[in-house]
Scaffold this active site. Structure first.
Site, PDB file in Angstrom:
ATOM      1  N   ASN A  76       0.839  -1.102   0.149  1.00  0.00           N
ATOM      2  CA  ASN A  76      -0.149   0.080   0.000  1.00  0.00           C
ATOM      3  C   ASN A  76       0.908   1.192   0.081  1.00  0.00           C
ATOM      4  O   ASN A  76       1.550   1.475   0.996  1.00  0.00           O
ATOM      5  CB  ASN A  76      -0.710   0.010   1.034  1.00  0.00           C
ATOM      6  CG  ASN A  76      -1.714   1.285   1.309  1.00  0.00           C
ATOM      7  OD1 ASN A  76      -1.449   2.239   0.755  1.00  0.00           O
ATOM      8  ND2 ASN A  76      -3.343   1.121   1.613  1.00  0.00           N
ATOM      9  N   GLU A 118      -4.013   1.797  -2.911  1.00  0.00           N
ATOM     10  CA  GLU A 118      -4.127   3.425  -2.836  1.00  0.00           C
ATOM     11  C   GLU A 118      -3.035   3.972  -3.668  1.00  0.00           C
ATOM     12  O   GLU A 118      -2.416   4.871  -3.198  1.00  0.00           O
ATOM     13  CB  GLU A 118      -3.817   3.803  -1.312  1.00  0.00           C
ATOM     14  CG  GLU A 118      -4.949   3.350  -0.187  1.00  0.00           C
ATOM     15  CD  GLU A 118      -4.959   4.285   1.137  1.00  0.00           C
ATOM     16  OE1 GLU A 118      -5.521   5.372   0.899  1.00  0.00           O
ATOM     17  OE2 GLU A 118      -4.358   3.823   1.849  1.00  0.00           O
ATOM     18  N   ASP A 150      -3.839  -4.730   1.040  1.00  0.00           N
ATOM     19  CA  ASP A 150      -4.180  -4.340   2.298  1.00  0.00           C
ATOM     20  C   ASP A 150      -5.722  -4.780   2.608  1.00  0.00           C
ATOM     21  O   ASP A 150      -6.614  -4.318   2.055  1.00  0.00           O
ATOM     22  CB  ASP A 150      -4.231  -2.819   2.050  1.00  0.00           C
ATOM     23  CG  ASP A 150      -4.692  -2.195   3.488  1.00  0.00           C
ATOM     24  OD1 ASP A 150      -4.770  -2.797   4.294  1.00  0.00           O
ATOM     25  OD2 ASP A 150      -4.330  -0.638   3.393  1.00  0.00           O
ATOM     26  N   ASN A 158      -6.854  -4.687   5.740  1.00  0.00           N
ATOM     27  CA  ASN A 158      -7.425  -4.091   6.703  1.00  0.00           C
ATOM     28  C   ASN A 158      -7.856  -4.692   7.887  1.00  0.00           C
ATOM     29  O   ASN A 158      -9.014  -4.381   8.422  1.00  0.00           O
ATOM     30  CB  ASN A 158      -8.403  -2.922   6.132  1.00  0.00           C
ATOM     31  CG  ASN A 158      -7.579  -1.501   5.675  1.00  0.00           C
ATOM     32  OD1 ASN A 158      -6.686  -1.307   6.677  1.00  0.00           O
ATOM     33  ND2 ASN A 158      -7.921  -0.964   4.889  1.00  0.00           N
ATOM     34  N   ASP A 164      -1.461  -6.218   6.035  1.00  0.00           N
ATOM     35  CA  ASP A 164      -1.264  -6.432   4.574  1.00  0.00           C
ATOM     36  C   ASP A 164      -0.632  -7.845   4.719  1.00  0.00           C
ATOM     37  O   ASP A 164      -0.015  -8.326   5.389  1.00  0.00           O
ATOM     38  CB  ASP A 164      -0.216  -5.565   4.060  1.00  0.00           C
ATOM     39  CG  ASP A 164      -0.426  -4.173   4.564  1.00  0.00           C
ATOM     40  OD1 ASP A 164      -1.093  -3.517   3.331  1.00  0.00           O
ATOM     41  OD2 ASP A 164      -0.209  -3.516   5.454  1.00  0.00           O
ATOM     42  N   ASP A 197       2.796   4.549   5.046  1.00  0.00           N
ATOM     43  CA  ASP A 197       2.507   4.257   6.128  1.00  0.00           C
ATOM     44  C   ASP A 197       2.541   2.799   5.935  1.00  0.00           C
ATOM     45  O   ASP A 197       2.607   2.131   7.365  1.00  0.00           O
ATOM     46  CB  ASP A 197       1.457   4.929   7.038  1.00  0.00           C
ATOM     47  CG  ASP A 197       0.114   4.908   5.951  1.00  0.00           C
ATOM     48  OD1 ASP A 197       0.100   4.461   4.833  1.00  0.00           O
ATOM     49  OD2 ASP A 197      -0.876   5.183   6.712  1.00  0.00           O
ATOM     50  N   HIS A 198       2.814   2.061   5.217  1.00  0.00           N
ATOM     51  CA  HIS A 198       2.638   0.389   4.992  1.00  0.00           C
ATOM     52  C   HIS A 198       4.117   0.132   4.601  1.00  0.00           C
ATOM     53  O   HIS A 198       4.605   0.819   3.718  1.00  0.00           O
ATOM     54  CB  HIS A 198       1.424   0.002   4.020  1.00  0.00           C
ATOM     55  CG  HIS A 198       0.154   0.206   4.322  1.00  0.00           C
ATOM     56  ND1 HIS A 198      -0.662  -0.749   4.991  1.00  0.00           N
ATOM     57  CD2 HIS A 198      -0.350   1.446   4.414  1.00  0.00           C
ATOM     58  CE1 HIS A 198      -1.795  -0.251   5.268  1.00  0.00           C
ATOM     59  NE2 HIS A 198      -1.718   1.073   4.972  1.00  0.00           N
TER      60      HIS A 198
END
Length: 255
Positions: A7, A34, A145, A147, A216, A245-246
Site C-alpha cells: 500500500n 491506494e 491491504d 485492513n 497487509d 505508512d505501509h
DNA sequence: ATGGTGGCGCGGCCA
C-alpha cells in the site's frame, strides 16, 4: 516466483520509491494499493521503462489498485460480481496458472459505522468471489491491504486495540472465512511469534516504537502454500524520508 | 493530550 504487496498511499508521491524497490527486490509481481490517481495520470511509461508490465484501476483522490508484473496480465477484472461500486479496490489478473486477486479492503472507519457495515458486506462478497475463483484456477494468490489484523499477535498492543476496527471479531471471522475456503496465510505458514507488522500510524512515532499492525497479507491456495519458501515484511521503505505508512510484504514460491 | 501525521487539494475527508 516472488510476489509482493504494498500500500503506497499515493503512487504520485511514492513512484521513485516503488521504482527503487523494484530494482532492488526484483519481484515477479508487485500489487499496489491506494495509488490515489486516475488511469489518465497513471505513470505507465516509467514502470514499463523499469521492465514491468502493468494493469491498473484508479480513481481520483482515493483508493486505486495496480499490478506490476514481469509477464503480461490476462483476464483482468476490476469489480466483485454483482457489485456496482465506484470505489476502485479490486484488480484480479492471471499470470500463467497463477490467479492474483489484488485487494484494497475498506478500512471500516469505526465499529458500528456505515463504513464498517460496508466493509463487512464487501468482505462477504469477496468470500463468494474467492470461492468461485478457487474452483476455476489451479493457483490463487489473494493479497493486498486487507485492513484486518487476524490475531492478537498481529497487534502491538492487543488490549488497546481490543474490539476496535481492524481487530474486531466480525472482521477476524471474515479473515478466517477466507482461510477456510482453502487459503493459507503465507506469513504464518512460515513465521512464528509476534512483533511483525506491515502498517504503522504516521502519528506519535509509531514506527520508531514498532507500534504497528499486520494488516497487509499474502494468502495462497493449498498447493502454492506448500511451495511457499518465504514470506517477510520489508521494513526498508518505511524507514525512508516521506514513506508510505505501509511496508511491502513479500512471498516467494517454488514455482 | 479526544490529539497526533500525511495525502489530496485548498476545506474537509479519509486513513
Amino acid at each position: 516466483m516472488k510476489i509482493a504487496t504494498w500500500n503506497v498511499n499515493s503512487l504520485r508521491v511514492r513512484l521513485s520509491q516503488v521504482l527503487d524497490w523494484l530494482s532492488s527486490a526484483q519481484p515477479d509481481i508487485l500489487a499496489l494499493q491506494e495509488t490515489k490517481m486516475t488511469d489518465d495520470d497513471f505513470p505507465g511509461a516509467d514502470i514499463e521503462a523499469a521492465g514491468y508490465r502493468v494493469v491498473y484501476a484508479g480513481q481520483k483522490t482515493y483508493n486505486g489498485v495496480a499490478i506490476l508484473s514481469r509477464t503480461e496480465a490476462q483476464d483482468t477484472l476490476t469489480d466483485l460480481p454483482d457489485m456496482q461500486d465506484p470505489q476502485r479496490r479490486v484488480l484480479a489478473a492471471s499470470y500463467g496458472e497463477v490467479r492474483v486477486l489484488n485487494l484494497y479492503v475498506p478500512n471500516g472507519s469505526e465499529v458500528g459505522s456505515d463504513k464498517y457495515s460496508y466493509k463487512l458486506d464487501w468482505l462477504d462478497r469477496l468470500a463468494h468471489y474467492t470461492r468461485q475463483q478457487l474452483d476455476v484456477h489451479r493457483h490463487v494468490v489473494l493479497l493486498g491491504d486487507l485492513n484486518i489484523a487476524p490475531e492478537d499477535r498481529d497487534v502491538h498492543d492487543p488490549a488497546e486495540w481490543q474490539g476496535m476496527v481492524l481487530c474486531s471479531e466480525p472482521e477476524r471471522a471474515a479473515f478466517r472465512g477466507l482461510l477456510a475456503l482453502g487459503l493459507c496465510d503465507t506469513f504464518r505458514h512460515l513465521e512464528q511469534g509476534d512483533g511483525f507488522f506491515s502498517w504503522w500510524d504516521y502519528r506519535a512515532a509509531a514506527f520508531r516504537r514498532n507500534r504497528g499492525l499486520r494488516i497487509d497479507h499474502i494468502l495462497a491456495s493449498r498447493e502454492l502454500c506448500e511451495r511457499c519458501t518465504s514470506c517477510h515484511v520489508d521494513k526498508g521503505p518505511r524507514r525512508l524520508e516521506r514513506p508510505s505508512d505501509h511496508a511491502p510484504v513479500v512471498a516467494e514460491f517454488d514455482i
